[in-house]
Each structure stands twice: as C-alpha cells, then as structure tokens.
Design a protein around this motif. Structure first.
Motif, PDB file in Angstrom:
ATOM      1  N   GLY A 155       0.918  86.254  41.237  1.00 10.42           N
ATOM      2  CA  GLY A 155       0.188  86.922  42.292  1.00 10.42           C
ATOM      3  C   GLY A 155       0.114  88.554  42.195  1.00 10.42           C
ATOM      4  O   GLY A 155       0.418  88.934  40.961  1.00 10.42           O
ATOM      5  N   THR A 156       0.164  89.232  43.252  1.00 10.25           N
ATOM      6  CA  THR A 156       0.046  90.620  43.510  1.00 10.25           C
ATOM      7  C   THR A 156       1.604  91.174  43.053  1.00 10.25           C
ATOM      8  O   THR A 156       2.530  90.485  43.898  1.00 10.25           O
ATOM      9  N   VAL A 157       1.500  91.901  42.019  1.00 11.04           N
ATOM     10  CA  VAL A 157       2.915  92.593  41.998  1.00 11.04           C
ATOM     11  C   VAL A 157       2.949  94.147  41.666  1.00 11.04           C
ATOM     12  O   VAL A 157       1.698  94.627  41.655  1.00 11.04           O
ATOM     13  N   VAL A 158       3.912  94.731  41.901  1.00 11.27           N
ATOM     14  CA  VAL A 158       4.116  95.993  41.557  1.00 11.27           C
ATOM     15  C   VAL A 158       4.784  96.532  40.419  1.00 11.27           C
ATOM     16  O   VAL A 158       5.958  96.019  40.129  1.00 11.27           O
ATOM     17  N   TRP A 159       4.373  97.253  39.532  1.00 12.48           N
ATOM     18  CA  TRP A 159       4.902  97.530  38.282  1.00 12.48           C
ATOM     19  C   TRP A 159       5.319  99.145  38.501  1.00 12.48           C
ATOM     20  O   TRP A 159       4.494 100.085  38.907  1.00 12.48           O
ATOM     21  N   ALA A 160       6.449  99.589  37.934  1.00  6.93           N
ATOM     22  CA  ALA A 160       7.033 100.944  37.787  1.00  6.93           C
ATOM     23  C   ALA A 160       7.501 101.204  36.606  1.00  6.93           C
ATOM     24  O   ALA A 160       8.281 100.392  36.038  1.00  6.93           O
ATOM     25  N   THR A 161       6.997 102.227  36.038  1.00  2.12           N
ATOM     26  CA  THR A 161       7.651 102.768  34.774  1.00  2.12           C
ATOM     27  C   THR A 161       8.345 104.261  34.815  1.00  2.12           C
ATOM     28  O   THR A 161       8.017 104.804  35.549  1.00  2.12           O
ATOM     29  N   SER A 170       5.349 108.272  30.736  1.00  6.89           N
ATOM     30  CA  SER A 170       4.785 106.810  30.522  1.00  6.89           C
ATOM     31  C   SER A 170       3.767 106.683  31.557  1.00  6.89           C
ATOM     32  O   SER A 170       3.984 107.289  32.758  1.00  6.89           O
ATOM     33  N   ASP A 171       2.870 105.666  31.733  1.00  6.25           N
ATOM     34  CA  ASP A 171       2.193 105.144  32.865  1.00  6.25           C
ATOM     35  C   ASP A 171       1.757 103.668  32.745  1.00  6.25           C
ATOM     36  O   ASP A 171       2.031 102.939  31.680  1.00  6.25           O
ATOM     37  N   VAL A 172       1.402 103.043  33.669  1.00 11.89           N
ATOM     38  CA  VAL A 172       1.070 101.644  33.773  1.00 11.89           C
ATOM     39  C   VAL A 172      -0.086 101.507  34.534  1.00 11.89           C
ATOM     40  O   VAL A 172      -0.438 101.952  35.588  1.00 11.89           O
ATOM     41  N   ASP A 190      13.425 109.903  35.510  1.00 13.94           N
ATOM     42  CA  ASP A 190      12.552 110.965  35.905  1.00 13.94           C
ATOM     43  C   ASP A 190      11.343 110.663  35.500  1.00 13.94           C
ATOM     44  O   ASP A 190      11.171 109.360  34.796  1.00 13.94           O
ATOM     45  N   LYS A 191      10.119 111.090  35.891  1.00  8.81           N
ATOM     46  CA  LYS A 191       8.793 111.051  35.562  1.00  8.81           C
ATOM     47  C   LYS A 191       8.225 109.537  35.675  1.00  8.81           C
ATOM     48  O   LYS A 191       7.799 108.706  34.682  1.00  8.81           O
ATOM     49  N   GLU A 192       8.352 108.854  36.892  1.00  5.03           N
ATOM     50  CA  GLU A 192       7.978 107.555  37.301  1.00  5.03           C
ATOM     51  C   GLU A 192       6.528 107.404  37.329  1.00  5.03           C
ATOM     52  O   GLU A 192       5.716 108.340  37.653  1.00  5.03           O
ATOM     53  N   TRP A 193       6.094 105.878  37.162  1.00  9.21           N
ATOM     54  CA  TRP A 193       4.450 105.734  37.436  1.00  9.21           C
ATOM     55  C   TRP A 193       4.492 104.457  38.017  1.00  9.21           C
ATOM     56  O   TRP A 193       5.414 103.411  37.700  1.00  9.21           O
ATOM     57  N   ILE A 194       3.592 104.212  38.846  1.00  9.80           N
ATOM     58  CA  ILE A 194       3.698 103.018  39.410  1.00  9.80           C
ATOM     59  C   ILE A 194       1.994 102.356  39.432  1.00  9.80           C
ATOM     60  O   ILE A 194       1.318 103.076  39.475  1.00  9.80           O
ATOM     61  N   HIS A 195       2.028 101.075  39.565  1.00 14.43           N
ATOM     62  CA  HIS A 195       0.457 100.478  39.661  1.00 14.43           C
ATOM     63  C   HIS A 195       0.736  99.208  40.406  1.00 14.43           C
ATOM     64  O   HIS A 195       2.073  98.393  40.134  1.00 14.43           O
ATOM     65  N   VAL A 196      -0.201  98.799  41.147  1.00 16.82           N
ATOM     66  CA  VAL A 196      -0.306  97.440  41.893  1.00 16.82           C
ATOM     67  C   VAL A 196      -1.401  96.439  41.527  1.00 16.82           C
ATOM     68  O   VAL A 196      -2.540  97.103  41.278  1.00 16.82           O
ATOM     69  N   GLU A 236      14.716 107.388  27.120  1.00 17.39           N
ATOM     70  CA  GLU A 236      13.970 105.908  26.693  1.00 17.39           C
ATOM     71  C   GLU A 236      12.984 105.705  28.025  1.00 17.39           C
ATOM     72  O   GLU A 236      13.402 105.801  29.095  1.00 17.39           O
ATOM     73  N   ILE A 237      11.916 104.808  27.635  1.00 15.60           N
ATOM     74  CA  ILE A 237      11.105 104.470  28.632  1.00 15.60           C
ATOM     75  C   ILE A 237      11.447 102.848  29.137  1.00 15.60           C
ATOM     76  O   ILE A 237      11.664 101.971  28.215  1.00 15.60           O
ATOM     77  N   PHE A 238      11.488 102.717  30.317  1.00 15.10           N
ATOM     78  CA  PHE A 238      11.806 101.263  30.936  1.00 15.10           C
ATOM     79  C   PHE A 238      10.808 100.860  32.105  1.00 15.10           C
ATOM     80  O   PHE A 238      10.091 101.896  32.485  1.00 15.10           O
ATOM     81  N   ALA A 239      10.662  99.607  32.079  1.00 10.72           N
ATOM     82  CA  ALA A 239       9.743  99.340  33.346  1.00 10.72           C
ATOM     83  C   ALA A 239      10.583  98.224  34.222  1.00 10.72           C
ATOM     84  O   ALA A 239      11.334  97.510  33.940  1.00 10.72           O
ATOM     85  N   VAL A 240      10.085  98.139  35.622  1.00  7.31           N
ATOM     86  CA  VAL A 240      10.586  97.060  36.356  1.00  7.31           C
ATOM     87  C   VAL A 240       9.165  96.571  36.923  1.00  7.31           C
ATOM     88  O   VAL A 240       8.143  96.999  37.144  1.00  7.31           O
ATOM     89  N   ARG A 241       9.193  94.942  37.283  1.00 12.92           N
ATOM     90  CA  ARG A 241       8.411  94.419  37.989  1.00 12.92           C
ATOM     91  C   ARG A 241       8.855  93.975  39.316  1.00 12.92           C
ATOM     92  O   ARG A 241       9.622  93.092  39.445  1.00 12.92           O
ATOM     93  N   CYS A 242       7.982  94.261  40.561  1.00 15.12           N
ATOM     94  CA  CYS A 242       8.677  93.912  41.851  1.00 15.12           C
ATOM     95  C   CYS A 242       7.492  92.869  42.447  1.00 15.12           C
ATOM     96  O   CYS A 242       6.270  92.998  42.369  1.00 15.12           O
ATOM     97  N   THR A 243       7.885  92.295  43.390  1.00 22.43           N
ATOM     98  CA  THR A 243       6.974  91.286  44.337  1.00 22.43           C
ATOM     99  C   THR A 243       6.427  92.266  45.153  1.00 22.43           C
ATOM    100  O   THR A 243       6.715  93.365  45.241  1.00 22.43           O
ATOM    101  N   ALA A 244       5.180  91.940  45.829  1.00 20.55           N
ATOM    102  CA  ALA A 244       4.254  92.895  46.453  1.00 20.55           C
ATOM    103  C   ALA A 244       5.082  93.224  47.600  1.00 20.55           C
ATOM    104  O   ALA A 244       4.615  94.615  48.173  1.00 20.55           O
ATOM    105  N   ASP A 245       5.908  92.553  48.184  1.00 16.82           N
ATOM    106  CA  ASP A 245       6.641  93.083  49.340  1.00 16.82           C
ATOM    107  C   ASP A 245       7.819  93.882  48.971  1.00 16.82           C
ATOM    108  O   ASP A 245       8.615  94.170  50.113  1.00 16.82           O
ATOM    109  N   LEU A 246       8.115  94.093  47.832  1.00 21.51           N
ATOM    110  CA  LEU A 246       9.203  94.858  47.339  1.00 21.51           C
ATOM    111  C   LEU A 246      10.558  94.164  47.641  1.00 21.51           C
ATOM    112  O   LEU A 246      11.546  94.823  47.579  1.00 21.51           O
TER     113      LEU A 246
END
Length: 309
Positions: A247-253, A300-302, A234-240, A271-281
């Motif tokens: 290089g360019t990545v996408v973060w999600a918490t 959370s936010d990132v 629940d309550k996700e947040w993303i940033h690029v 609990e709060i977790f994060a993932v990091r993805c490549t720009a093309d997902l």
C-alpha cells in the motif's frame, strides 16, 4: 519594536547573510574537530552550532555569532508572528528579515490549491526549543500563506530533539502532507542523539492549529532513522507513494557519517541508507544499505514511480 530588539535582529541577519556567502572549505582553517566537520555537513547544522558555540565560529564571524547568541539569550522572541501579513510574493509571514533558504515545495495533486512549503527558517534561532525547520501552508494555490511555523521536536532515546533544517515536503494521493527534517542537538550535534524526523499532517489541521512549533500542527511524527553512537545522519530525502501489496508507504534516504574527531575531515566514512515506513509512520524498517563501504557519498534522493517501484 525597541531599538535594542532592532539591533539584535539586524545583527543576526548580518551574520547569516555572511554565512551564506562563506565557502564551506573556509572553515577548515580553524583546526577544531567540530569546525572541520561543519565544512561538510548541511549549512543549517553549522549555523545552529556556531550560534550555540560562538567561540568556535570562523574568526571573521565570531563577533556576529556572539551577538546572535546574546540576542537569543535575552529573549528576542516573536519571530513567527501570526499577525504579520504576506507582502508581494513572499511565501512566509516573516517580519524580522531573517533568511529562509533550501526551499522545498509540495502541491496536492487532487487539491492543487493546497501548497506546503518547507525551509531552513532562521527565525528558529529565536525559538526557545531550538527548532529550525520551517513549514508554510497555502490553501489558495500559493497566493497567500494560511499558516506557518516550525517543525516540533521528535523523541530520540526518550528526549525531545529539535528539528534542524534540510526540509523535504511531499503530499500523497489523499492530500496527506509529510515533512522531513534533520533532528539534532544544536549545541553538540555530533556527540548527542540525532536522526531523521518525518512528520504527517493534513491541510485542515495545519490551517487551524496555533502555528509556530506547536505539536498540534503535526500530531504524527517520529524519528524514522536514529544515528548510532559516534554517527551523524545528514542530507535526508523522503517520498510517499503506493508500493504493491504494502500500500502507501513513506521512504526516507540519508547519509550516515561516521564521526571521528581525530580525522582530517572530522569523519571517516559517509554511506547512504534508506528506511521504509507505513503511511501512518507507526512502523519503519531497519536501515537498508544503499551505497555502503564508501568513504564519502552524499545527496541521495528517492522517488516512488507510478508502477510502485
């Protein structure tokens, strides 16, 4: 519009406005596991669950959710009418009067005429696939809406899981557009596959696609995080942004809730977790612990800083 359609839509609007005014803790009195849980999760989760299961809604709203359930079952569609005109400063093409809330807005810094908005779009209650996260594109700096729709489902465990609100929208330096959403089954969000969806598109694709929940609008999409059995994300947040040699990545918490139907609040840990993805997902990391061993931590936010941190 027929009188029957008008009554159905006004019934849905009335119950949603009442829900917006309902204190979250007020639902605890119902004494059912799902109802206890819904007092602590995102509002869109509660609205969709009670529309799908009106008998479990708070007593004062049960009749209205039943009316919404019946209206959707009768096929009161057309909620994302592409021919509708924008009125005044309204950043959507809604002609039903159903609410949109929890707005997120992203502006492309290299092309500031491109504006992407995201909402909990309650016209999604009339969507046959059950999608609820709205997207709204402007190509004239926000003065008008060029196209809009609902984020389509993502695949989780081989099944299509619809978008379910909590919108987050961002644009990268090249004006690629990203949208984040919860994805879960509205009938049983806590015991069926769910996760955090991230979507990628661009202004030209969004402006020219059919709109609605057509998958062509968001050709790149995936569940970047998937809940383990007995958990709800629940309550996700993303940033690029750029992150050093990666290089360019996408973060999600996001918050990971451990669901327990017997617990007083319906869950035992958040609990709060994060993932990091490549720009093309194309690929994402395993969940990275951020704030764990907590009983209840949320919101959370990132942000990716100019220096890549």
């Amino acid at each position: 519009m027929t009188t029957r359609s008008r009554i159905a839509r006004w019934s849905i609007l009335a119950l949603l406005l009442a829900l917006v005014a309902l204190p979250a803790h007020g639902v605890d009195k119902q004494g059912k596991a799902a109802t206890r849980q819904l007092g602590h999760f995102s509002q869109s989760v509660a609205t969709r669950y009670w529309t799908a299961n009106p008998d479990q809604a708070p007593e004062g709203l049960r009749g209205r959710f039943q009316a919404a359930h019946d209206a959707a079952a009768r096929g009161a569609r057309g909620a994302l009418a592409a021919s509708a005109s924008v009125v005044g400063d309204r950043f959507n093409r809604d002609v039903t009067g159903l609410p949109q809330n929890e707005e997120s807005v992203a502006v492309c810094r290299t092309r500031p005429n491109v504006v992407l908005g995201g909402t909990n779009d309650y016209r999604g209650l009339l969507d046959p696939l059950g999608n609820l996260t709205g997207w709204h594109l402007s190509v004239n700096g926000g003065r008008g809406v060029a196209n809009e729709g609902l984020l389509p489902p993502v695949q989780i465990g081989g099944a299509d899981v619809p978008s379910g609100g909590d919108p987050v929208d961002v644009a990268d330096a090249g004006c690629r557009l990203y949208a984040g959403s919860l994805n879960y089954d509205p009938v049983d969000p806590f015991h069926r596959p769910n996760g955090v969806g991230v979507y990628r598109s661009n202004p030209a694709t969004l402006a020219a696609c059919p709109g609605g929940a057509d998958p062509a609008c968001w050709p790149t999409r995936r569940a970047v995080a998937v809940a383990q059995p007995g958990h709800f994300l629940d309550k996700e947040w993303i940033h690029v942004g750029r992150s050093g040699p990666a290089g360019t990545v996408v973060w999600a918490t996001y918050s990971d809730f451990t669901v327990d139907d017997t617990a007083p609040l319906g869950f035992t840990r958040a609990e709060i977790f994060a993932v990091r993805c490549t720009a093309d997902l194309a690929s994402c990391t395993d969940p990275i612990p951020i704030s764990v061993d907590d009983q209840d931590v949320q919101f959370s936010d990132v942000t990716v800083g100019p220096d890549g941190r």
